[in-house]
Motif scaffolding. Structure first.
Motif, mmCIF file in Angstrom:
data_model
loop_
_atom_site.group_PDB
_atom_site.id
_atom_site.type_symbol
_atom_site.label_atom_id
_atom_site.label_comp_id
_atom_site.label_asym_id
_atom_site.label_seq_id
_atom_site.Cartn_x
_atom_site.Cartn_y
_atom_site.Cartn_z
ATOM 1 N N ALA A 4 37.594 28.827 50.987
ATOM 2 C CA ALA A 4 38.321 28.294 49.824
ATOM 3 C C ALA A 4 37.488 27.750 48.652
ATOM 4 C CB ALA A 4 39.375 27.138 50.321
ATOM 5 N N GLY A 5 36.244 27.082 48.905
ATOM 6 C CA GLY A 5 35.348 26.666 48.020
ATOM 7 C C GLY A 5 34.779 27.718 47.306
ATOM 8 N N SER A 6 34.411 28.862 48.168
ATOM 9 C CA SER A 6 33.837 29.939 47.382
ATOM 10 C C SER A 6 34.832 30.677 46.379
ATOM 11 C CB SER A 6 32.912 30.894 48.422
ATOM 12 O OG SER A 6 31.994 30.495 48.849
ATOM 13 N N TRP A 7 35.882 31.074 46.657
ATOM 14 C CA TRP A 7 36.888 31.568 45.991
ATOM 15 C C TRP A 7 37.427 30.860 44.984
ATOM 16 C CZ3 TRP A 7 40.906 35.037 48.728
ATOM 17 C CH2 TRP A 7 40.276 36.250 49.669
ATOM 18 N N ALA A 8 37.229 29.569 44.881
ATOM 19 C CA ALA A 8 37.694 28.725 43.719
ATOM 20 C C ALA A 8 36.699 29.036 42.719
ATOM 21 C CB ALA A 8 37.678 27.152 44.068
ATOM 22 N N VAL A 9 35.321 29.266 42.918
ATOM 23 C CA VAL A 9 34.248 29.572 42.060
ATOM 24 C C VAL A 9 34.588 30.879 41.510
ATOM 25 C CG1 VAL A 9 31.990 29.811 41.598
ATOM 26 C CG2 VAL A 9 32.754 27.839 42.928
ATOM 27 N N TYR A 10 34.757 31.804 42.319
ATOM 28 C CA TYR A 10 34.962 33.110 41.998
ATOM 29 C C TYR A 10 35.921 33.413 41.014
ATOM 30 C CZ TYR A 10 32.278 34.181 46.270
ATOM 31 O OH TYR A 10 31.419 34.207 47.451
ATOM 32 N N TYR A 11 37.025 32.733 41.153
ATOM 33 C CA TYR A 11 38.306 32.929 40.307
ATOM 34 C C TYR A 11 37.901 32.483 38.879
ATOM 35 C CZ TYR A 11 41.359 33.981 44.176
ATOM 36 O OH TYR A 11 41.991 34.372 45.625
ATOM 37 N N ASN A 12 36.780 31.659 38.602
ATOM 38 C CA ASN A 12 36.577 31.217 37.615
ATOM 39 C C ASN A 12 35.370 31.862 36.605
ATOM 40 O OD1 ASN A 12 38.264 28.738 36.642
ATOM 41 N ND2 ASN A 12 37.989 28.718 38.957
ATOM 42 N N ILE A 13 34.356 32.347 37.570
ATOM 43 C CA ILE A 13 33.219 32.883 37.143
ATOM 44 C C ILE A 13 33.125 34.786 37.025
ATOM 45 C CG2 ILE A 13 31.748 31.314 37.528
ATOM 46 C CD1 ILE A 13 30.482 32.801 39.691
ATOM 47 N N TYR A 14 34.138 35.265 37.920
ATOM 48 C CA TYR A 14 34.112 36.587 38.066
ATOM 49 C C TYR A 14 35.375 37.301 37.615
ATOM 50 C CZ TYR A 14 30.142 36.588 41.377
ATOM 51 O OH TYR A 14 28.935 36.321 41.966
ATOM 52 N N GLN A 15 35.682 38.342 37.483
ATOM 53 C CA GLN A 15 36.923 38.922 36.951
ATOM 54 C C GLN A 15 37.130 40.106 38.390
ATOM 55 O OE1 GLN A 15 36.358 40.559 32.912
ATOM 56 N NE2 GLN A 15 38.436 39.958 32.811
ATOM 57 N N SER A 16 38.438 40.311 38.609
ATOM 58 C CA SER A 16 39.134 41.243 39.516
ATOM 59 C C SER A 16 39.796 42.007 38.488
ATOM 60 C CB SER A 16 39.857 40.683 40.574
ATOM 61 O OG SER A 16 39.139 39.765 41.539
ATOM 62 N N LEU A 17 40.186 43.081 38.986
ATOM 63 C CA LEU A 17 41.002 44.501 38.363
ATOM 64 C C LEU A 17 42.425 43.610 37.898
ATOM 65 C CD1 LEU A 17 40.518 47.561 40.322
ATOM 66 C CD2 LEU A 17 39.731 47.054 37.952
ATOM 67 N N LEU A 18 42.961 42.605 38.975
ATOM 68 C CA LEU A 18 44.150 41.807 38.656
ATOM 69 C C LEU A 18 43.919 40.605 38.972
ATOM 70 C CD1 LEU A 18 44.975 44.810 40.525
ATOM 71 C CD2 LEU A 18 46.937 44.390 39.101
ATOM 72 N N SER A 19 44.910 39.846 38.521
ATOM 73 C CA SER A 19 44.902 38.373 38.766
ATOM 74 C C SER A 19 46.310 37.792 38.403
ATOM 75 C CB SER A 19 43.916 37.394 37.732
ATOM 76 O OG SER A 19 44.462 37.624 36.700
ATOM 77 N N TYR A 20 46.525 36.320 39.240
ATOM 78 C CA TYR A 20 47.904 35.827 38.855
ATOM 79 C C TYR A 20 47.794 34.969 37.841
ATOM 80 C CZ TYR A 20 48.570 37.740 43.753
ATOM 81 O OH TYR A 20 48.893 38.399 44.866
ATOM 82 N N ALA A 21 49.030 35.152 36.946
ATOM 83 C CA ALA A 21 49.396 34.313 35.981
ATOM 84 C C ALA A 21 49.827 33.060 36.645
ATOM 85 C CB ALA A 21 50.200 34.984 34.975
ATOM 86 N N PRO A 22 49.591 31.805 35.857
ATOM 87 C CA PRO A 22 50.365 30.665 36.338
ATOM 88 C C PRO A 22 51.904 30.687 36.601
ATOM 89 C CG PRO A 22 49.062 30.166 34.347
ATOM 90 C CD PRO A 22 48.935 31.457 34.345
#
Length: 538
Positions: free
Chosen positions: A58-76
């Motif tokens: 969880a700690g790593s993915w929290a950082v990834y969602y903020n510094i990397y991009q993926s093709l898609l993501s979840y809007a709030p």
């Protein structure tokens, strides 16, 4: 998921907003300049590595969602992903998924983010096949084609309607091919060379203590283009500093001292309740509550006595007082759970409550005696000491079951989930244990698929043919609502077998200083903490 990311051992609102993985709206133009105050976040879950091909925590993915991009993501608030680095995505047939990239995307070092970078990022995850098993999230991908520099085509081994969700997960973060090895993962947390993305933030510096990250310094990526700016979206701060602490006591102390502006999720239940009371009196810190998707389970070892006998499993399901655990141990910061799929996720029901309503000890005793079970039933319950209220929870479960005179429970502790996995789970040397599951994506599939198979993520060798067949059928339904009946049947089948005993579902909390805004916008069942939504009131 098989490791700490989703077996979250540290510790009923439906989703209203629903978006589809078709096209992005809004310009997505980069901000002219960073604006707003910098924010300091406190966390008790440091990242393990900056390599998406390796980390499943969880700690790593929290950082990834903020510094990397993926093709898609979840809007709030959304329960389906929408384009991020992509401008459009969609299935052309059940085994072919195509994405068109936004034009002009670049990594923060100026390297182009094109179709080749996307293919490289996905291919290396599948080539490396790290022991964390994070690669299994992308295992339905047979190959990735790049017809041109802006088009990515995913060819699947089998229909997988959840592929858009998987491509929005941390494992699908896009990395710079010039900085990452195609065949070797980065396991050292002090190696930040791979940590160059195209997300909202860029890494300025990382401070380390004893070889682990202690402070992460981020500033806004001035060239950012992505979903956070679509539809008039704005970044609410000019940068984020993340202070990593050893435990939730330290995150609370940091809030009390003013050392951090906000803490999301890493707060003890007792502190949440006290802070809520203080807030009602108009003093203290702010507590923001949102829907959570973390569930707590008791997997039962089907391979040996006593839980190879269904009557014993059913007895646990009937006797466990989830309300007392939720109110007594967690003081109302969690809610009782009676299904594998939690509230807030499409198609959830209360299968266990419907099939096994609470029963008296006398009634359960008669059922056990009819099944030829020798009483009292003795078993060992394993659990981890670093889980939120895990010690108190295990002791209450023991007390509840032993008070009936039908069970004798021995408690056995482990420092962490990893320790428990290595010491007993992988060896099959256990009867039952407690564990929390945090989904990779907010789709009902991620609460059922990982729990079946040999040995499955839970090491109990649960392989029900009927459920496996139903799961395959649901993955053909790109319209996820069309799979509702199958998911109802799957939940009922899980309850009928009682190989897992659901205990509770969490609520998500953030605690902030009085002048911090935006926390409520980032607490939803996607479990994505969007640091760019935290701001300071003027």
């Amino acid at each position: 998921m098989s490791t700490v990311k989703r077996l979250a051992v540290v510790g009923a609102v439906g989703l209203i907003a629903t978006t589809s993985a078709c096209g992005s709206s809004g310009s997505g133009a980069a901000p002219n300049a960073a604006s707003g105050a910098k924010i300091t976040i406190g966390s008790a879950t440091a990242y393990s590595t900056l390599d998406p091909a390796v980390a499943y925590d969880a700690g790593s993915w929290a950082v990834y969602y903020n510094i990397y991009q993926s093709l898609l993501s979840y809007a709030p608030g959304a329960n389906q992903p929408s384009p991020d680095a992509a401008k459009t995505c969609g299935f052309s047939d059940p085994v072919t998924y195509k994405c068109e990239l936004r034009p002009g995307l670049k990594f923060t070092n100026g390297d182009p983010l094109d179709a080749a970078a996307v293919k490289f990022s996905i291919d290396r995850v599948l080539k490396i096949k790290n022991d964390s098993q994070v690669w299994t999230l992308l295992s339905t991908i047979k190959s990735v084609d790049t017809p041109n520099s802006s088009t990515v085509v995913f060819n699947l081994n089998t229909p997988d309607a959840t592929l858009p969700d998987r491509l929005a997960a941390g494992v699908a973060s896009i990395v710079d091919p010039k900085l990452a090895s195609p065949t070797k993962g980065v396991t050292d947390p002090t190696d930040t060379s791979i940590g160059v993305g195209s997300g909202v933030y860029k890494i300025d510096k990382v401070d380390f203590k004893d070889g682990q990250p202690s402070v992460l310094h981020l500033s806004v990526n001035p060239a950012y283009q992505g979903a956070a700016l679509d539809n008039g979206g704005k970044l609410q701060n000019s940068g984020v500093t993340v202070n990593f602490y050893d435990n939730v006591k330290e995150t609370k102390a940091a809030l009390d001292s003013g050392a951090v502006d906000a803490v999301a999720t890493d707060i003890a239940p007792t502190d949440i309740v006290k802070l809520q009371n203080d807030q009602q009196l108009g003093k203290g810190l702010q507590v923001v509550e949102g829907p959570g998707a973390q569930i707590r389970l008791m997997p039962l070892n089907l391979a040996k006595a006593p839980f190879n006998n269904k009557a014993v499993r059913v007895a646990i399901a009937r006797l466990l007082n989830r309300d007392s655990i939720a109110s007594g141990v967690f003081q109302g910061t969690v809610t009782p759970l009676y299904s594998m799929i939690p509230s807030g996720i499409t198609d959830q029901n209360a299968a266990y409550l419907n099939l096994y309503p609470p029963a008296s000890a006398a009634t359960v005793k008669r059922s056990l005696q009819k099944a030829g079970v020798h009483l009292p039933v003795s078993f060992t319950l394993d659990y981890t000491l670093n889980s939120t209220a895990g010690d108190a929870e295990a002791k209450m479960i023991k007390a509840q079951l032993e008070s009936t005179g039908l069970f004798q429970v021995t408690l056995r502790t482990h420092a962490t989930y990893t320790a428990m996995k290595n010491e007993v789970l992988k060896k099959g040397d256990f009867d039952a244990y407690t564990v929390s599951w945090l989904p990779d994506y907010p789709d009902p599939d991620d609460f059922v698929s990982p729990f079946v198979g040999a040995p499955s993520s839970m090491y109990i060798n649960y392989q029900p043919a009927a459920i496996v067949g139903k799961i395959a059928a649901t993955l053909k339904e790109t319209d996820r609502l069309a799979a509702a009946k199958d998911y109802a049947d799957i939940q009922n089948a899980f309850a009928n077998d009682a190989a897992y005993i659901p205990i509770w579902q969490n609520k998500a909390y953030a605690v902030t200083q009085a002048d911090i805004t935006g926390a409520g916008l980032t607490l939803d069942t996607s479990a994505v903490i969007r640091w760019w939504l935290f701001g300071k009131s003027s």
